[in-house]
Design a protein around this motif. Structure first.
Motif, PDB file in Angstrom:
ATOM      1  N   ARG A   1      51.117  71.210   9.271  1.00 60.23           N
ATOM      2  CA  ARG A   1      52.071  71.849   8.355  1.00 60.23           C
ATOM      3  C   ARG A   1      52.594  73.158   8.949  1.00 60.23           C
ATOM      4  O   ARG A   1      53.798  73.438   8.907  1.00 60.23           O
ATOM      5  N   LEU A   2      51.708  73.942   9.537  1.00 62.02           N
ATOM      6  CA  LEU A   2      52.125  75.204  10.145  1.00 62.02           C
ATOM      7  C   LEU A   2      53.028  74.966  11.353  1.00 62.02           C
ATOM      8  O   LEU A   2      54.007  75.690  11.568  1.00 62.02           O
ATOM      9  N   GLU A   3      52.693  73.946  12.146  1.00 66.66           N
ATOM     10  CA  GLU A   3      53.518  73.641  13.317  1.00 66.66           C
ATOM     11  C   GLU A   3      54.916  73.204  12.893  1.00 66.66           C
ATOM     12  O   GLU A   3      55.916  73.553  13.537  1.00 66.66           O
ATOM     13  N   ALA A   4      55.011  72.447  11.790  1.00 70.07           N
ATOM     14  CA  ALA A   4      56.310  71.959  11.328  1.00 70.07           C
ATOM     15  C   ALA A   4      57.207  73.096  10.840  1.00 70.07           C
ATOM     16  O   ALA A   4      58.429  73.031  10.981  1.00 70.07           O
ATOM     17  N   ARG A   5      56.617  74.158  10.280  1.00 69.49           N
ATOM     18  CA  ARG A   5      57.424  75.259   9.761  1.00 69.49           C
ATOM     19  C   ARG A   5      57.539  76.407  10.759  1.00 69.49           C
ATOM     20  O   ARG A   5      58.182  77.415  10.480  1.00 69.49           O
ATOM     21  N   HIS A   6      56.950  76.233  11.954  1.00 71.33           N
ATOM     22  CA  HIS A   6      56.883  77.340  12.899  1.00 71.33           C
ATOM     23  C   HIS A   6      58.254  77.673  13.477  1.00 71.33           C
ATOM     24  O   HIS A   6      59.017  76.795  13.863  1.00 71.33           O
ATOM     25  N   GLN A   7      58.560  78.948  13.518  1.00 74.38           N
ATOM     26  CA  GLN A   7      59.721  79.461  14.246  1.00 74.38           C
ATOM     27  C   GLN A   7      59.469  80.921  14.562  1.00 74.38           C
ATOM     28  O   GLN A   7      58.677  81.587  13.900  1.00 74.38           O
ATOM     29  N   GLY A   8      60.122  81.428  15.599  1.00 73.04           N
ATOM     30  CA  GLY A   8      59.909  82.811  15.997  1.00 73.04           C
ATOM     31  C   GLY A   8      59.314  82.917  17.381  1.00 73.04           C
ATOM     32  O   GLY A   8      59.013  81.907  18.037  1.00 73.04           O
ATOM     33  N   PRO A   9      59.121  84.148  17.873  1.00 69.89           N
ATOM     34  CA  PRO A   9      58.745  84.350  19.279  1.00 69.89           C
ATOM     35  C   PRO A   9      57.285  84.060  19.596  1.00 69.89           C
ATOM     36  O   PRO A   9      56.942  83.839  20.754  1.00 69.89           O
ATOM     37  N   LEU A  10      56.388  84.074  18.606  1.00 66.08           N
ATOM     38  CA  LEU A  10      54.976  83.830  18.899  1.00 66.08           C
ATOM     39  C   LEU A  10      54.768  82.353  19.225  1.00 66.08           C
ATOM     40  O   LEU A  10      55.165  81.482  18.455  1.00 66.08           O
ATOM     41  N   PRO A  11      54.144  82.024  20.365  1.00 68.35           N
ATOM     42  CA  PRO A  11      53.951  80.612  20.726  1.00 68.35           C
ATOM     43  C   PRO A  11      53.132  79.884  19.666  1.00 68.35           C
ATOM     44  O   PRO A  11      52.187  80.442  19.100  1.00 68.35           O
ATOM     45  N   VAL A  12      53.481  78.634  19.418  1.00 72.25           N
ATOM     46  CA  VAL A  12      52.774  77.862  18.393  1.00 72.25           C
ATOM     47  C   VAL A  12      51.311  77.672  18.773  1.00 72.25           C
ATOM     48  O   VAL A  12      50.436  77.600  17.891  1.00 72.25           O
ATOM     49  N   ALA A  13      51.008  77.625  20.064  1.00 76.89           N
ATOM     50  CA  ALA A  13      49.611  77.495  20.478  1.00 76.89           C
ATOM     51  C   ALA A  13      48.792  78.700  20.021  1.00 76.89           C
ATOM     52  O   ALA A  13      47.617  78.569  19.650  1.00 76.89           O
ATOM     53  N   ALA A  14      49.416  79.891  20.046  1.00 76.59           N
ATOM     54  CA  ALA A  14      48.724  81.091  19.576  1.00 76.59           C
ATOM     55  C   ALA A  14      48.476  81.020  18.069  1.00 76.59           C
ATOM     56  O   ALA A  14      47.434  81.448  17.573  1.00 76.59           O
ATOM     57  N   VAL A  15      49.439  80.466  17.340  1.00 77.26           N
ATOM     58  CA  VAL A  15      49.264  80.290  15.893  1.00 77.26           C
ATOM     59  C   VAL A  15      48.091  79.355  15.614  1.00 77.26           C
ATOM     60  O   VAL A  15      47.263  79.616  14.729  1.00 77.26           O
ATOM     61  N   HIS A  16      48.001  78.274  16.380  1.00 78.31           N
ATOM     62  CA  HIS A  16      46.871  77.349  16.202  1.00 78.31           C
ATOM     63  C   HIS A  16      45.544  78.065  16.450  1.00 78.31           C
ATOM     64  O   HIS A  16      44.573  77.878  15.692  1.00 78.31           O
ATOM     65  N   ARG A  17      45.464  78.889  17.502  1.00 75.15           N
ATOM     66  CA  ARG A  17      44.210  79.580  17.802  1.00 75.15           C
ATOM     67  C   ARG A  17      43.834  80.555  16.687  1.00 75.15           C
ATOM     68  O   ARG A  17      42.666  80.648  16.286  1.00 75.15           O
ATOM     69  N   VAL A  18      44.819  81.294  16.178  1.00 76.78           N
ATOM     70  CA  VAL A  18      44.543  82.250  15.101  1.00 76.78           C
ATOM     71  C   VAL A  18      44.021  81.522  13.865  1.00 76.78           C
ATOM     72  O   VAL A  18      43.003  81.923  13.260  1.00 76.78           O
ATOM     73  N   PHE A  19      44.699  80.456  13.473  1.00 75.36           N
ATOM     74  CA  PHE A  19      44.284  79.760  12.251  1.00 75.36           C
ATOM     75  C   PHE A  19      42.992  78.985  12.447  1.00 75.36           C
ATOM     76  O   PHE A  19      42.243  78.783  11.489  1.00 75.36           O
ATOM     77  N   ARG A  20      42.700  78.571  13.680  1.00 77.38           N
ATOM     78  CA  ARG A  20      41.413  77.922  13.907  1.00 77.38           C
ATOM     79  C   ARG A  20      40.275  78.899  13.626  1.00 77.38           C
ATOM     80  O   ARG A  20      39.246  78.533  13.035  1.00 77.38           O
ATOM     81  N   GLU A  21      40.460  80.149  14.010  1.00 80.92           N
ATOM     82  CA  GLU A  21      39.429  81.155  13.731  1.00 80.92           C
ATOM     83  C   GLU A  21      39.383  81.508  12.244  1.00 80.92           C
ATOM     84  O   GLU A  21      38.302  81.733  11.685  1.00 80.92           O
ATOM     85  N   ILE A  22      40.534  81.555  11.596  1.00 83.39           N
ATOM     86  CA  ILE A  22      40.557  81.816  10.149  1.00 83.39           C
ATOM     87  C   ILE A  22      39.815  80.700   9.412  1.00 83.39           C
ATOM     88  O   ILE A  22      38.982  80.962   8.519  1.00 83.39           O
ATOM     89  N   ILE A  23      40.100  79.459   9.773  1.00 87.86           N
ATOM     90  CA  ILE A  23      39.444  78.321   9.121  1.00 87.86           C
ATOM     91  C   ILE A  23      37.950  78.322   9.418  1.00 87.86           C
ATOM     92  O   ILE A  23      37.115  78.063   8.547  1.00 87.86           O
ATOM     93  N   SER A  24      37.586  78.632  10.667  1.00 85.44           N
ATOM     94  CA  SER A  24      36.178  78.673  11.050  1.00 85.44           C
ATOM     95  C   SER A  24      35.410  79.692  10.215  1.00 85.44           C
ATOM     96  O   SER A  24      34.338  79.395   9.668  1.00 85.44           O
ATOM     97  N   ALA A  25      35.952  80.904  10.105  1.00 85.43           N
ATOM     98  CA  ALA A  25      35.290  81.948   9.312  1.00 85.43           C
ATOM     99  C   ALA A  25      35.252  81.572   7.842  1.00 85.43           C
ATOM    100  O   ALA A  25      34.261  81.827   7.142  1.00 85.43           O
ATOM    101  N   SER A  26      36.321  80.956   7.346  1.00 87.18           N
ATOM    102  CA  SER A  26      36.387  80.572   5.932  1.00 87.18           C
ATOM    103  C   SER A  26      35.351  79.505   5.595  1.00 87.18           C
ATOM    104  O   SER A  26      34.691  79.574   4.554  1.00 87.18           O
ATOM    105  N   LEU A  27      35.204  78.505   6.473  1.00 88.54           N
ATOM    106  CA  LEU A  27      34.217  77.460   6.224  1.00 88.54           C
ATOM    107  C   LEU A  27      32.812  78.027   6.139  1.00 88.54           C
ATOM    108  O   LEU A  27      31.981  77.574   5.345  1.00 88.54           O
ATOM    109  N   ASN A  28      32.539  79.038   6.939  1.00 87.23           N
ATOM    110  CA  ASN A  28      31.206  79.606   6.935  1.00 87.23           C
ATOM    111  C   ASN A  28      30.979  80.557   5.772  1.00 87.23           C
ATOM    112  O   ASN A  28      29.858  81.021   5.561  1.00 87.23           O
ATOM    113  N   LEU A  29      32.019  80.861   4.998  1.00 85.25           N
ATOM    114  CA  LEU A  29      31.816  81.488   3.705  1.00 85.25           C
ATOM    115  C   LEU A  29      31.281  80.466   2.704  1.00 85.25           C
ATOM    116  O   LEU A  29      30.489  80.802   1.812  1.00 85.25           O
ATOM    117  N   GLU A  30      31.750  79.221   2.832  1.00 84.83           N
ATOM    118  CA  GLU A  30      31.277  78.158   1.946  1.00 84.83           C
ATOM    119  C   GLU A  30      29.848  77.749   2.299  1.00 84.83           C
ATOM    120  O   GLU A  30      28.996  77.583   1.440  1.00 84.83           O
TER     121      GLU A  30
END
Length: 358
Positions: A56-85
């Motif tokens: 979903r994020l890749e489909a809406r992605h636009q702008g100068p930040l590479p999409v691969a960087a967005v994937h890495r950032v959200f992978r860490e956000i999801i990782s930290a979030s799961l470990n809250l659960e």
């Protein structure tokens, strides 16, 4: 605008990002509470849900930040979030800083507890007995072929394939020394040294190559030996306190290693899935052609087929097949049903899982 004004604007954005992360964390805690109340054995990590977020994020992605960087950032956000659960653990073929360790971090982020195992059977065992939630094990190299130990354990294990990871093969030269001209010996696994011979001959002519039984052992030797270096992945530099003398020392670019994520539960459909099965059959002329025709007749794409010798009888084989789609999708479900109804064919579904988002 002045430089100071631009920095203040960025600081304001950082504050808003931080606030949104905290708001997201509150919602994640509510999800965890709901899961605990609604199930005796809740599934906290859902590969299909994470894959859907990334797509979903890749489909809406636009702008100068590479999409691969967005994937890495959200992978860490999801990782930290799961470990809250729930605090989740991943066992991988060790030791630390191997390619399998890198693959595990790529898949799960850095918030999961990572536990090295000494062998592929140990990876399976730790997940089977519940001491780890998931396992990561190598299954194929584009340069060296399949890893038979993993395929053999898949045939016997009740575990399911929950995902796959592709990791580019990038070799680096690590050392206590600070410049190439100080290096007199290079340690490495025989296959790794072979993949880097042209680079070594060009940039380090005359050095002595020392074969070691593993990449980890090579790095330890380089740490213990003056005027030496080791060829390993980049993660090993920090893990073992060595200097990075050179990157991309492999002779051939584009090689990849493939890894499997194994767990005790099946991922649900994501809409972009792959299924892995194994099958065997009695020795009859044209039987493999008949089996593969089941998929061809339904227009199902086959992405891989491998075979290993059967443990039961000489010159009989077990076949491993990957195809597009989830086992619950209509066409794959129909194909699997037809295979299962064939006389003399044994079929085991190893798992359906989301195709990786790079």
């Amino acid at each position: 605008m002045t430089l100071e004004a631009l920095r203040q604007a960025i600081d304001g954005i950082d504050d808003r990002i931080h606030d949104l992360l905290m708001e997201r964390a509150q919602w994640v805690l509510k999800v965890g509470e709901l899961k605990e109340k609604s199930s005796q054995s809740p599934m906290f990590y859902r590969p299909e849900r994470e894959a859907g977020i990334h797509r979903r994020l890749e489909a809406r992605h636009q702008g100068p930040l590479p999409v691969a960087a967005v994937h890495r950032v959200f992978r860490e956000i999801i990782s930290a979030s799961l470990n809250l659960e729930k605090h989740l653990s991943v066992v991988y073929l060790g030791p630390e800083a191997t390619f399998t360790h890198q693959a595990a971090i790529k898949q799960f982020g850095s918030s999961f507890r990572m536990v090295p195992a000494a062998s592929i059977p140990d990876v399976f065992h730790e997940v089977e007995v519940g001491r780890a939630d998931f396992g990561v094990t190598p299954v194929e190299s584009s340069a060296e072929g399949v890893v038979n130990h993993t395929l053999k354990r898949l045939a016997d294990s009740p575990l399911r394939i929950c995902g796959e990871i592709f990791l580019p093969v990038i070799h680096t030269l690590l050392s206590q020394e600070t410049t190439l001209d100080q290096v007199q010996w290079v340690f490495g696994h025989p296959q790794v040294l072979d993949q880097c011979r042209t680079w070594l001959a060009t940039h380090l002519p005359g050095v002595t190559l020392k074969e070691e039984e593993s990449t980890a052992r090579s790095v330890l030797r380089a740490r213990e030996t003056a005027h030496s270096a080791a060829i390993a992945g980049v993660y090993a530099a920090d893990a073992y306190g060595l200097n990075l003398l050179a990157e991309h020392v492999q002779d051939q670019a584009g090689n990849e290693n493939r890894f499997l994520v194994i767990g005790r539960h099946d991922p649900a459909r994501s809409g972009y899935d792959k299924t892995s099965i194994l099958f065997s059959f009695s020795d009859q002329p044209g039987f493999l052609h008949k089996v593969l025709g089941i998929f061809a007749n339904r227009g199902i794409n086959l992405s891989a087929i491998q075979s290993i010798p059967s443990q039961g009888k000489a010159w009989e084989y077990i076949f491993f097949l990957d195809f597009d789609g989830h086992r619950q999708d209509p066409e794959p479900a129909s194909a699997l049903a037809e295979m299962g109804a064939m006389t003399g064919v044994d079929v085991k579904v190893l798992g359906s899982f989301p195709r990786p988002v790079q």
